[in-house]
Write an enzyme that holds these catalytic residues in place. Structure first.
Site, PDB file in Angstrom:
ATOM      1  N   HIS A  55     -13.506  -1.717   1.527  1.00 21.21           N
ATOM      2  CA  HIS A  55     -12.646  -2.871   1.745  1.00 21.21           C
ATOM      3  C   HIS A  55     -13.389  -4.063   1.154  1.00 21.21           C
ATOM      4  O   HIS A  55     -14.609  -4.145   1.251  1.00 21.21           O
ATOM      5  CB  HIS A  55     -12.368  -3.070   3.233  1.00 21.21           C
ATOM      6  CG  HIS A  55     -11.525  -4.282   3.510  1.00 21.21           C
ATOM      7  ND1 HIS A  55     -10.418  -4.582   2.738  1.00 21.21           N
ATOM      8  CD2 HIS A  55     -11.639  -5.287   4.406  1.00 21.21           C
ATOM      9  CE1 HIS A  55      -9.890  -5.714   3.184  1.00 21.21           C
ATOM     10  NE2 HIS A  55     -10.613  -6.163   4.180  1.00 21.21           N
ATOM     11  N   TRP A 107       0.835  -1.209   0.000  1.00 15.78           N
ATOM     12  CA  TRP A 107       0.000   0.000   0.000  1.00 15.78           C
ATOM     13  C   TRP A 107       0.868   1.258   0.000  1.00 15.78           C
ATOM     14  O   TRP A 107       0.428   2.325   0.376  1.00 15.78           O
ATOM     15  CB  TRP A 107      -0.916   0.007   1.233  1.00 15.78           C
ATOM     16  CG  TRP A 107      -2.080  -0.928   1.117  1.00 15.78           C
ATOM     17  CD1 TRP A 107      -3.329  -0.601   0.693  1.00 15.78           C
ATOM     18  CD2 TRP A 107      -2.126  -2.326   1.410  1.00 15.78           C
ATOM     19  NE1 TRP A 107      -4.142  -1.710   0.697  1.00 15.78           N
ATOM     20  CE2 TRP A 107      -3.430  -2.784   1.130  1.00 15.78           C
ATOM     21  CE3 TRP A 107      -1.189  -3.245   1.878  1.00 15.78           C
ATOM     22  CZ2 TRP A 107      -3.824  -4.108   1.305  1.00 15.78           C
ATOM     23  CZ3 TRP A 107      -1.577  -4.560   2.059  1.00 15.78           C
ATOM     24  CH2 TRP A 107      -2.881  -4.983   1.769  1.00 15.78           C
ATOM     25  N   ASN A 140     -19.616  -2.064  11.941  1.00 17.11           N
ATOM     26  CA  ASN A 140     -20.454  -1.468  12.984  1.00 17.11           C
ATOM     27  C   ASN A 140     -19.809  -0.406  13.866  1.00 17.11           C
ATOM     28  O   ASN A 140     -20.473   0.098  14.763  1.00 17.11           O
ATOM     29  CB  ASN A 140     -20.970  -2.558  13.922  1.00 17.11           C
ATOM     30  CG  ASN A 140     -22.135  -3.306  13.326  1.00 17.11           C
ATOM     31  OD1 ASN A 140     -23.135  -2.720  12.958  1.00 17.11           O
ATOM     32  ND2 ASN A 140     -21.992  -4.611  13.205  1.00 17.11           N
ATOM     33  N   GLU A 174     -30.388   0.443  10.603  1.00 18.12           N
ATOM     34  CA  GLU A 174     -29.860   1.403  11.587  1.00 18.12           C
ATOM     35  C   GLU A 174     -31.011   1.959  12.420  1.00 18.12           C
ATOM     36  O   GLU A 174     -32.037   2.366  11.876  1.00 18.12           O
ATOM     37  CB  GLU A 174     -29.163   2.573  10.864  1.00 18.12           C
ATOM     38  CG  GLU A 174     -27.914   2.188  10.088  1.00 18.12           C
ATOM     39  CD  GLU A 174     -26.675   2.002  10.958  1.00 18.12           C
ATOM     40  OE1 GLU A 174     -26.777   2.158  12.193  1.00 18.12           O
ATOM     41  OE2 GLU A 174     -25.609   1.692  10.400  1.00 18.12           O
ATOM     42  N   GLU A 190     -31.362  -3.877  15.978  1.00 15.09           N
ATOM     43  CA  GLU A 190     -29.980  -3.388  15.919  1.00 15.09           C
ATOM     44  C   GLU A 190     -29.488  -3.044  17.323  1.00 15.09           C
ATOM     45  O   GLU A 190     -28.359  -3.325  17.691  1.00 15.09           O
ATOM     46  CB  GLU A 190     -29.893  -2.144  15.022  1.00 15.09           C
ATOM     47  CG  GLU A 190     -28.441  -1.738  14.778  1.00 15.09           C
ATOM     48  CD  GLU A 190     -28.187  -0.238  14.764  1.00 15.09           C
ATOM     49  OE1 GLU A 190     -27.093   0.143  14.329  1.00 15.09           O
ATOM     50  OE2 GLU A 190     -29.050   0.536  15.192  1.00 15.09           O
ATOM     51  N   TYR A 226      -7.551   4.762  -1.196  1.00  6.83           N
ATOM     52  CA  TYR A 226      -8.782   4.129  -0.734  1.00  6.83           C
ATOM     53  C   TYR A 226      -8.710   3.683   0.721  1.00  6.83           C
ATOM     54  O   TYR A 226      -9.724   3.448   1.359  1.00  6.83           O
ATOM     55  CB  TYR A 226      -9.169   2.975  -1.662  1.00  6.83           C
ATOM     56  CG  TYR A 226      -8.568   1.623  -1.323  1.00  6.83           C
ATOM     57  CD1 TYR A 226      -9.275   0.688  -0.568  1.00  6.83           C
ATOM     58  CD2 TYR A 226      -7.289   1.264  -1.757  1.00  6.83           C
ATOM     59  CE1 TYR A 226      -8.737  -0.547  -0.268  1.00  6.83           C
ATOM     60  CE2 TYR A 226      -6.753   0.033  -1.460  1.00  6.83           C
ATOM     61  CZ  TYR A 226      -7.477  -0.874  -0.708  1.00  6.83           C
ATOM     62  OH  TYR A 226      -6.945  -2.096  -0.402  1.00  6.83           O
ATOM     63  N   ASP A 238     -11.461 -13.416   4.735  1.00  2.00           N
ATOM     64  CA  ASP A 238     -10.727 -12.249   4.237  1.00  2.00           C
ATOM     65  C   ASP A 238      -9.249 -12.594   4.136  1.00  2.00           C
ATOM     66  O   ASP A 238      -8.638 -13.006   5.111  1.00  2.00           O
ATOM     67  CB  ASP A 238     -10.928 -11.076   5.217  1.00  2.00           C
ATOM     68  CG  ASP A 238     -10.434  -9.744   4.661  1.00  2.00           C
ATOM     69  OD1 ASP A 238      -9.701  -9.749   3.651  1.00  2.00           O
ATOM     70  OD2 ASP A 238     -10.772  -8.699   5.249  1.00  2.00           O
ATOM     71  N   ASP A 269     -18.297   3.067  15.513  1.00  5.62           N
ATOM     72  CA  ASP A 269     -18.705   4.475  15.449  1.00  5.62           C
ATOM     73  C   ASP A 269     -17.494   5.324  15.092  1.00  5.62           C
ATOM     74  O   ASP A 269     -16.358   4.962  15.409  1.00  5.62           O
ATOM     75  CB  ASP A 269     -19.231   4.944  16.816  1.00  5.62           C
ATOM     76  CG  ASP A 269     -20.567   4.300  17.159  1.00  5.62           C
ATOM     77  OD1 ASP A 269     -21.254   3.881  16.212  1.00  5.62           O
ATOM     78  OD2 ASP A 269     -20.909   4.224  18.343  1.00  5.62           O
ATOM     79  N   CYS A 325      -6.645  -4.929  -1.445  1.00  9.03           N
ATOM     80  CA  CYS A 325      -7.758  -5.788  -0.998  1.00  9.03           C
ATOM     81  C   CYS A 325      -8.577  -6.417  -2.116  1.00  9.03           C
ATOM     82  O   CYS A 325      -8.939  -7.587  -2.049  1.00  9.03           O
ATOM     83  CB  CYS A 325      -8.656  -5.049  -0.024  1.00  9.03           C
ATOM     84  SG  CYS A 325      -9.654  -3.752  -0.760  1.00  9.03           S
TER      85      CYS A 325
END
Length: 703
Positions: free
Chosen positions: A323, A229, A386, A438, A443, A533, A346, A388, A264
């Site tokens: 990603h 990267w 998820n 959301e 949730e 990115y 992944d 914040d 990725c």
């Protein structure tokens, strides 16, 4: 009556492969799927008699043994082999005998060597290695997928798209998976050997997919691709110069050394190829605004200076514009009931799991419901979709940096999770498979459950050098943060007033709105940066600082204009595709109303046009032309056109040199299709200034 000897064996390849959906593999050996019958035609030195002893022996691994279940000795008409493999005589006439063999739906996948024993004679056929794959068509196989259209897409489709860009402007990057091309299956078999998985574990797609997520990156085990990267790729291939997995896997198989370089979407493209090639249904998944939360506390801190410019490297966390990882389809026999279906894996090397760079498989249902204690790596994937975002402004106070928390955004991470739709050339949004809507009650419950396993500490700035701060907790994180309600009803919006073509100025504007009665004075700072990115800032291009006055329900546009000269140098010097990132901070004087807003925009490019017939005949030549006109007002230096058509022509590169504004370039390929059905031709143009122009076109090949 002389000894019974086998004089010939016909693997009946065309009929078996058609029934096993393996006829597309470009390999001379027989390729079949487990749990499904295939036929073999034997020729003997004389007619087969009742007392004759005949056994077919299928062995896998270095030292096949019956006791380990790695040697299957099948005798027609005798007791069934304990391994759940079956054999029967369909018909015997004269010296010929037609046999049916069914492997166990739980057999280890891999290369089996077949030899045939008659009395004391052993016959070893040429091309006697039979490749056995997972079988999504077989109800007793744990990778069984009931829907035919899904099997066509997730197992048999050798082309597709990977979605990139940003949450606000998503575009598709065509990708050739090419799981049927020459040496690709052999490369996958080599990876299975290299995985050091016990042969008995090679029956389990959970363990096979986990091992492959480790082997597609080069980090621990000399795997397929080395990630880079840095923006400097001169001793390898830039990650943006690949248009498919085939040349990567072929090169790896030939050299047995990691191929340079991947990011990725390249890792995800190659892992999709490996999974589909082995028979595990798989799809590429793009998560926009993907959190890389290194502390697993469901929070990513973003630091801005007073101009609203993002500061690089202050936080170990980051938010990637997108990603890409993979989902694979299987029953999870190792977990409690209810976690079958799609599992995330992944192969991009981000964090170690059990000491090596691997990730998953992790059930989507566990991510959605907050069951983040389930294997494998569910906490990491949960945070990616998820976390914040907490914004901090770094201000100088008496010569020291002071961190002031502006606001927390609870809905910006894990947006527009995308994959290619089944049987259609369009994007399918699968966010709902990863998370509840959301703000919904489900949730909230899922978040509370997950938080109880992740134990987030209270909110304190965690910059690497934030030790000068009081160590007290600033405020503990409530189970679900409510969106802040402002006294002034403050809102921000960021727009672009003209198309973002490289070489043109950016005409951006920040719209500041208030909605409550009263007179409001607002301090606005906004900046424009170029970033890769992964969210890394490549250049700061300009900013605006203004104080605006608004009355009641009203709005004002504050322009932010950037001249082309300001960014064109960066564009040409960075080897990555860059995005335009705009951040705004607003504070309403005399209140606690503070707000940040950020958005990412992609450049727009002139198209590549593909000219060719809509249909062509098998093994008959046709011409395909690629045309590109530089409609930009800047030259494009060092242009390369990469083209590939699976089953039509091998990857070809045209060096086009420098293309001045207005110039048209045309390249032609003479194509000879070798496979029937709909095929796709993919083209990509790269230059010093722009990396991301790609296109594809379909053609139907008929007899």
């Amino acid at each position: 009556m002389g000894d019974l000897k086998v004089t010939g064996l016909d693997f009946l390849k065309s009929q078996n492969c058609r029934l096993h959906h393996t006829d597309a593999y470009n390999i001379s050996n027989l390729v079949v799927r487990r749990g499904q019958p295939f036929q073999l035609q034997l020729t003997f030195s004389r007619e087969l008699q009742a007392p004759d002893k005949l056994s077919l022996r299928f062995g896998i691994g270095e030292n096949p043994m019956r006791s380990r279940g790695t040697l299957m000795s099948l005798n027609p008409g005798r007791e069934e082999d304990l391994s759940r493999w079956q054999i029967s005589v369909i018909k015997s006439s004269g010296k010929e005998c037609l046999l049916s063999v069914t492997s166990s739906p739980m057999a280890p996948v891999g290369k089996y060597t077949l030899n045939i024993k008659t009395g004391n004679n052993i016959y070893k056929p040429e091309n006697g290695e039979v490749y056995l794959l997972f079988n999504p068509w077989c109800e007793d196989d744990v990778v069984f997928m009931a829907d035919e259209a899904q099997r066509k897409e997730y197992v048999l489709n050798d082309t597709g798209y990977i979605y990139v860009g940003s949450a606000y402007s998503i575009y598709n990057r065509p990708w050739n998976f090419g799981q049927f091309e020459e040496f690709v299956l052999d490369a996958c078999m080599y990876l299975l050997e290299k995985s050091k998985l016990k042969l008995s574990n090679r029956r389990d797609p959970t363990l096979v997919s986990r091992a492959m997520s480790a082997l597609v990156n080069a980090n621990d085990d000399n795997g397929v691709l080395l990630g880079n990267w840095s923006g400097k790729y001169n001793n390898g291939t830039s990650p943006l110069d690949w248009i498919g997995s085939v040349s990567i896997l072929q090169k790896y198989y030939k050299t047995k050394q990691p191929v340079l370089y991947g990011q990725c979407w390249v890792f995800a493209g190659v892992l999709t190829t490996v999974m589909r090639c082995l028979g595990i249904p798989s799809r590429c998944v793009s998560n926009f605004n993907s959190a890389h939360d290194t502390e697993e506390n469901l929070r990513v801190d973003i630091y801005l200076n007073e101009l609203g410019e993002k500061l690089n490297g202050m936080s170990l966390d980051s938010v990637w514009n997108f990603h890409v990882w993979n989902d694979v389809w299987m029953k999870r026999t190792d977990l409690p009931a209810g976690f079958d279906g799609w599992q995330a894996i992944d192969s991009t090397p981000q964090e170690q799991s059990q000491g090596i760079f691997q990730c998953g498989p992790c059930p989507l249902k566990a991510i959605r419901e907050g069951d983040v204690y389930l294997p494998f790596d569910s906490k990491f994937v949960y945070a990616e979709v998820n976390a914040d975002k907490v914004y901090w402004v770094v201000k100088k106070v008496n010569g020291k940096d002071k961190h002031i928390r502006i606001n927390t955004e609870t809905q910006g991470i894990g947006m527009n999770i995308s994959t290619k739709a089944v049987g259609q050339d369009k994007r399918e949004d699968i966010t709902w498979q990863y998370k509840f809507p959301e703000g919904s009650e489900e949730e909230r419950k899922s978040m509370q459950k997950a938080s109880s396993f992740i134990h987030p500490p209270g909110i304190v700035p965690r910059a690497r050098f934030a030790s000068s701060l009081p160590r007290g907790v600033v405020d503990p994180k409530p189970a679900v943060l409510q969106e802040t309600v402002f006294k002034s009803g403050l809102q921000l919006e960021i727009i672009s007033k003209a198309a973002l073509y490289p070489g043109n100025p950016f005409e951006l504007a920040i719209i500041v709105k208030t909605s409550t009665p009263g007179s409001w004075t607002i301090n606005l700072a906004s900046s424009c940066q170029l970033q890769s990115y992964t969210g890394k800032v490549e250049a700061s291009l300009g900013h605006v600082k203004e104080t605006v006055k608004l009355e009641g329900k009203s709005e004002v546009q504050v322009p932010l204009n950037i001249a082309a000269d300001t960014y064109m140098k960066t564009l040409a010097s960075v080897e990555d595709e860059v995005l335009i990132h705009i951040t705004a901070i607003a504070e309403v004087q005399g209140t606690d109303d503070k707000l940040t807003k950020e958005t990412t925009m992609s450049f727009e490019y002139p198209p590549i046009t593909v000219q060719m017939p809509e249909t062509a005949k098998l093994n008959k030549e046709f011409t395909c032309a690629f045309i590109f006109k530089n409609k930009l007002n800047v030259p494009l230096d060092n242009c390369k056109l990469l083209v590939e058509g699976l089953g039509i022509f091998k990857m070809t590169m045209f060096d086009q040199g420098d293309v001045k504004p207005g110039r048209i370039i045309k390249s032609e390929v003479i194509c000879t299709p070798t496979r029937l059905g709909e095929k796709k031709i993919v083209a990509k143009l790269t230059s010093n200034q722009i990396k991301g122009i790609s296109t594809e076109k379909a053609i139907t090949i008929v007899e």
